[in-house]
Design a protein around this motif. Structure first.
Motif, PDB file in Angstrom:
ATOM      1  N   ALA A  54       2.663  -0.021  -9.140  1.00 36.23           N
ATOM      2  CA  ALA A  54       2.729  -0.921  -7.987  1.00 36.23           C
ATOM      3  C   ALA A  54       2.569  -0.067  -6.733  1.00 36.23           C
ATOM      4  CB  ALA A  54       4.044  -1.695  -7.972  1.00 36.23           C
ATOM      5  N   HIS A  55       2.010   1.141  -6.917  1.00 35.05           N
ATOM      6  CA  HIS A  55       1.940   2.110  -5.822  1.00 35.05           C
ATOM      7  C   HIS A  55       1.041   1.673  -4.672  1.00 35.05           C
ATOM      8  CE1 HIS A  55      -1.719   3.354  -7.939  1.00 35.05           C
ATOM      9  NE2 HIS A  55      -2.071   3.991  -6.845  1.00 35.05           N
ATOM     10  N   LEU A  56       0.167   0.701  -4.903  1.00 34.49           N
ATOM     11  CA  LEU A  56      -0.708   0.227  -3.824  1.00 34.49           C
ATOM     12  C   LEU A  56      -0.223  -1.083  -3.207  1.00 34.49           C
ATOM     13  CD1 LEU A  56      -4.214   1.033  -5.358  1.00 34.49           C
ATOM     14  CD2 LEU A  56      -2.921   2.360  -3.684  1.00 34.49           C
ATOM     15  N   VAL A  57       0.898  -1.597  -3.704  1.00 36.33           N
ATOM     16  CA  VAL A  57       1.452  -2.859  -3.195  1.00 36.33           C
ATOM     17  C   VAL A  57       2.445  -2.529  -2.086  1.00 36.33           C
ATOM     18  CG1 VAL A  57       2.701  -4.963  -3.784  1.00 36.33           C
ATOM     19  CG2 VAL A  57       1.174  -3.910  -5.475  1.00 36.33           C
ATOM     20  N   THR A  75       6.499   0.205 -10.768  1.00 39.28           N
ATOM     21  CA  THR A  75       6.871   1.292  -9.863  1.00 39.28           C
ATOM     22  C   THR A  75       6.948   0.802  -8.428  1.00 39.28           C
ATOM     23  OG1 THR A  75       4.594   2.019  -9.471  1.00 39.28           O
ATOM     24  CG2 THR A  75       5.762   3.010 -11.347  1.00 39.28           C
ATOM     25  N   LYS A  76       7.559   1.620  -7.592  1.00 34.29           N
ATOM     26  CA  LYS A  76       7.658   1.293  -6.166  1.00 34.29           C
ATOM     27  C   LYS A  76       6.368   1.674  -5.445  1.00 34.29           C
ATOM     28  CE  LYS A  76       9.900   5.702  -5.306  1.00 34.29           C
ATOM     29  NZ  LYS A  76      11.135   6.368  -5.029  1.00 34.29           N
ATOM     30  N   TYR A  77       6.243   1.210  -4.224  1.00 36.58           N
ATOM     31  CA  TYR A  77       5.084   1.547  -3.401  1.00 36.58           C
ATOM     32  C   TYR A  77       4.968   3.071  -3.287  1.00 36.58           C
ATOM     33  CZ  TYR A  77       2.067   2.070   0.675  1.00 36.58           C
ATOM     34  OH  TYR A  77       1.054   2.443   1.519  1.00 36.58           O
ATOM     35  N   GLY A  78       3.779   3.591  -3.515  1.00 34.67           N
ATOM     36  CA  GLY A  78       3.544   5.023  -3.404  1.00 34.67           C
ATOM     37  C   GLY A  78       3.803   5.804  -4.678  1.00 34.67           C
TER      38      GLY A  78
END
Length: 170
Positions: A54-57, A75-78
C-alpha cells in the motif's frame, strides 16, 4: 510451525488464474488468493503472512486481518511488501523455519541471507495445485478415478495442442 511470507501482488501477477482475474478487479484477485491460502494453511498447518503493498496509497496505515493461520497485511504508505517481509524475516529468520514466496530475484537473495528459504511464485502455484488435488481426492475418492479433464472435451486438435503448449510453458 513453518512460517511463510508471501508477496501478494507478485503472486497475483505470476499465477495465471489470478493474473487474468485482476484485469476485472484487483479486489477479486486478492480475495481469491486469500481463500486459496486459507485452505492451504489449514491443510498444511503453516502460518502464512500474505503482504500487499500500500506504499503508493497516500495516507495508508498498516492494516492487518487474521483468518485462522493466515495473516493478511496491507503495508503503510511508503513501505513495500519487500521491505515489510525483509524486516520481519530479519527478526525471526534464524530462529524458526521461514520461507518467502516471491519471484523477485533480488528479494530472494536478501531473504536467503537472513536465514529464510525461498520459493518462486510459480513453484508455489504448483504446490498449491498439488495440495488442492490431494484435498479433492481425500474429500471424494471416486472423483480421483473419474476425472473430467478439459482436454477430453475439446474436439478440435489444433486448440488442444495450443492449450498443451501453454500448459507446458508455465
Amino acid at each position: 510451525m513453518k512460517t511463510i511470507f508471501i508477496d501478494g501482488y507478485n503472486v497475483i501477477n505470476s499465477w495465471p488464474d489470478l493474473k487474468y482475474m485482476k484485469e476485472g478487479s484487483f479486489g477479486g484477485a486478492r480475495q481469491s488468493l486469500i481463500d486459496i491460502l486459507q485452505n492451504y494453511s489449514s491443510y498444511k498447518g503453516y502460518k502464512i503472512i500474505l503482504v500487499f503493498d500500500a506504499h503508493l496509497v497516500k495516507g495508508a496505515i498498516e492494516h492487518k486481518e487474521k483468518y485462522g493461520n493466515l495473516l493478511v497485511v496491507f503495508t503503510k504508505y511508503g513501505e513495500t511488501a519487500d521491505s515489510y517481509i525483509e524486516k520481519n524475516v530479519n527478526k525471526i529468520g534464524r530462529k524458526i523455519e521461514v520461507m518467502v514466496v516471491t519471484s523477485d530475484s533480488l528479494e530472494q537473495q536478501l531473504i536467503f541471507q537472513r536465514g529464510a528459504t525461498r520459493k518462486s511464485s510459480l513453484e508455489f502455484y504448483h504446490d498449491i495445485n498439488s495440495v488442492n488435488s490431494r484435498i479433492r481426492d481425500r474429500i471424494n475418492p471416486e472423483l480421483a478415478v473419474k476425472r473430467n479433464l478439459l482436454e477430453d472435451n475439446i474436439e478440435n486438435d489444433e486448440i488442444r495442442e495450443k492449450l498443451d503448449i501453454m500448459r507446458k510453458s508455465t
